[in-house]
Design a protein around this motif. Structure first.
Motif, short mmCIF file in Angstrom:
data_model
loop_
_atom_site.label_atom_id
_atom_site.label_comp_id
_atom_site.label_asym_id
_atom_site.label_seq_id
_atom_site.Cartn_x
_atom_site.Cartn_y
_atom_site.Cartn_z
N SER A 3 0.84 -1.19 0.00
CA SER A 3 0.00 0.00 0.00
C SER A 3 0.88 1.24 0.00
O SER A 3 1.90 1.29 0.69
N ARG A 4 0.48 2.23 -0.76
CA ARG A 4 1.24 3.48 -0.79
C ARG A 4 1.01 4.32 0.46
O ARG A 4 1.66 5.34 0.66
N HIS A 5 0.09 3.88 1.31
CA HIS A 5 -0.17 4.60 2.55
C HIS A 5 0.80 4.20 3.66
O HIS A 5 0.82 4.84 4.72
N ILE A 6 1.59 3.14 3.43
CA ILE A 6 2.51 2.68 4.47
C ILE A 6 3.48 3.77 4.87
O ILE A 6 3.83 3.92 6.05
N ARG A 7 3.95 4.57 3.89
CA ARG A 7 4.94 5.61 4.21
C ARG A 7 4.38 6.63 5.20
O ARG A 7 5.12 7.16 6.03
N TYR A 8 3.07 6.91 5.11
CA TYR A 8 2.46 7.87 6.03
C TYR A 8 2.30 7.25 7.41
O TYR A 8 2.45 7.94 8.43
N VAL A 9 2.02 5.96 7.45
CA VAL A 9 1.96 5.25 8.73
C VAL A 9 3.34 5.24 9.38
O VAL A 9 3.48 5.49 10.59
N LEU A 10 4.38 5.00 8.57
CA LEU A 10 5.75 5.01 9.09
C LEU A 10 6.13 6.40 9.60
O LEU A 10 6.80 6.53 10.63
N LEU A 11 5.71 7.43 8.87
CA LEU A 11 6.02 8.80 9.27
C LEU A 11 5.44 9.11 10.65
O LEU A 11 6.13 9.62 11.54
N VAL A 12 4.18 8.76 10.85
CA VAL A 12 3.54 8.99 12.15
C VAL A 12 4.19 8.12 13.22
O VAL A 12 4.44 8.57 14.35
N GLY A 13 4.50 6.86 12.86
CA GLY A 13 5.13 5.94 13.80
C GLY A 13 6.49 6.45 14.26
O GLY A 13 6.86 6.30 15.44
N ILE A 14 7.26 7.03 13.36
CA ILE A 14 8.58 7.57 13.69
C ILE A 14 8.46 8.70 14.71
O ILE A 14 9.23 8.78 15.68
N LEU A 15 7.48 9.57 14.51
CA LEU A 15 7.30 10.69 15.43
C LEU A 15 6.84 10.19 16.80
O LEU A 15 7.30 10.70 17.84
N HIS A 62 6.44 3.59 -1.88
CA HIS A 62 5.58 2.96 -0.88
C HIS A 62 6.04 3.14 0.57
O HIS A 62 5.21 3.12 1.47
N LEU A 63 7.35 3.26 0.79
CA LEU A 63 7.85 3.16 2.16
C LEU A 63 8.51 4.41 2.72
O LEU A 63 8.44 4.64 3.93
N CYS A 64 9.15 5.22 1.90
CA CYS A 64 10.00 6.30 2.41
C CYS A 64 9.22 7.34 3.23
O CYS A 64 8.41 8.09 2.68
N PRO A 65 9.47 7.43 4.53
CA PRO A 65 8.77 8.43 5.34
C PRO A 65 9.21 9.86 5.05
O PRO A 65 8.44 10.80 5.23
N LEU A 66 10.47 10.02 4.59
CA LEU A 66 10.93 11.35 4.23
C LEU A 66 10.16 11.86 3.01
O LEU A 66 9.76 13.03 2.95
N GLY A 67 9.94 10.97 2.03
CA GLY A 67 9.12 11.34 0.87
C GLY A 67 7.70 11.68 1.28
O GLY A 67 7.09 12.61 0.73
N ALA A 68 7.18 10.95 2.27
CA ALA A 68 5.84 11.25 2.78
C ALA A 68 5.80 12.64 3.40
O ALA A 68 4.85 13.40 3.19
N ALA A 69 6.86 12.97 4.14
CA ALA A 69 6.92 14.30 4.78
C ALA A 69 6.95 15.40 3.74
O ALA A 69 6.23 16.41 3.84
N TYR A 70 7.77 15.22 2.69
CA TYR A 70 7.83 16.24 1.64
C TYR A 70 6.55 16.28 0.82
O TYR A 70 6.18 17.32 0.26
N GLY A 71 5.85 15.15 0.72
CA GLY A 71 4.56 15.15 0.05
C GLY A 71 3.55 16.00 0.79
O GLY A 71 2.78 16.75 0.18
N VAL A 72 3.55 15.89 2.12
CA VAL A 72 2.65 16.69 2.94
C VAL A 72 3.04 18.17 2.86
O VAL A 72 2.18 19.05 2.70
#
Length: 275
Positions: free
Chosen positions: A121-133, A186-196
């Motif tokens: 799922s492409r949403h995993i990176r956003y889950v990882l981003l929240v999990g990291i914080l 799918h996974l990179c939380p940094l990419g998720a952060a820059y997407g937001v």
């Protein structure tokens, strides 16, 4: 229709590589020439006295309860402002050195005819981003920095090979044998952060639907092909512009399209179909 030249079919790809190489070159002037233009790496650097820190590091620091210095906050704020104004995930396509590795992995995957063996799922990176914080808040440490492959690759390129290179190698083989564009897509939380951060950015990909012949070349080269569905094949009246924050604004769709369907535009000008 006249066939595109090599430059026309690879223009934005080559410009991206030039941008990535140029930024790396700014880091390398210090170790190799003794002239420190950009000191540090891709997670934290200093440019003429201004410390530029990866926004995700600042977010982790704040989650731990530690307030960075005013200069660190200023540098991070400048980066956030620039990427927020420019467009969705500009960092991923035009700055990140790991993009070269994952693109090469995809190139080899297709040359070798390796089929997709897993789906994520492409949403995993956003889950990882929240999990990291959350993990940073609980442990009081910068959890992600121990496993950040972007900073690991940066350190290896700038200061020489180190033990952290295994992270980059692991991602290369993951993308090659498991999931195409698996890390960045799918996974990179940094990419998720820059997407937001760049979700409301100005630069967008415009779409002339009437020119599309459904050749699917854009889908074949796009690292996030799902972002093309709505602007290309959406319902009548939907905006003919790529608004998804998953788009990395790489321009590859423009490179390969012979029908001039795609073009750069700003977010607020003529976004509806037929305009």
């Amino acid at each position: 229709m006249m066939k595109k030249s090599f430059w026309q079919r690879h223009k934005f790809l080559l410009l991206r590589r030039l941008s990535q190489a140029g930024i790396l070159g700014l880091f390398l002037t210090g170790p190799y020439l003794g002239v420190w233009l950009l000191r540090g790496n891709y997670s934290a650097s200093n440019f003429f006295g201004i410390p530029f820190t990866d926004p995700l590091i600042i977010a982790q620091s704040l989650a731990t309860g530690y307030l960075p210095s005013q200069m660190a906050l200023l540098g991070a704020g400048i980066l956030v402002l620039v990427y927020a104004l420019l467009g969705s995930r500009i960092f991923c396509a035009w700055v990140c050195p790991l993009n070269v590795v994952t693109d090469f992995s995809t190139f080899l995957r297709r040359k070798l005819g390796i089929r997709q063996s897993a789906k994520l799922s492409r949403h995993i990176r956003y889950v990882l981003l929240v999990g990291i914080l959350i993990a940073s808040a609980i442990t009081g440490t910068l959890v992600w920095e121990a496993l950040n492959p972007v900073s690991a690759l940066g350190r290896n390129l700038i200061y020489g090979a180190s033990a952290s290179l295994w992270l980059v190698v692991a991602i290369f083989f993951f993308d090659l044998f498991v999931v195409e564009h698996g890390w960045c897509g799918h996974l990179c939380p940094l990419g998720a952060a820059y997407g937001v951060i760049g979700a409301k950015g100005i630069i967008r990909i415009g779409v002339k639907r009437e020119n599309c012949t459904d050749c699917m070349q854009c889908y074949a080269v796009c690292p996030e092909p799902i972002v093309l569905r709505a602007p290309l094949h959406g319902k009548k009246g939907e905006p003919a512009i790529v608004l998804s924050q998953d788009c990395i604004t790489c321009g590859r769709c423009m490179d390969v399209c012979d029908d001039k369907v795609f073009y750069f535009k700003h977010r607020f000008h003529s976004i509806h179909r037929g305009e």
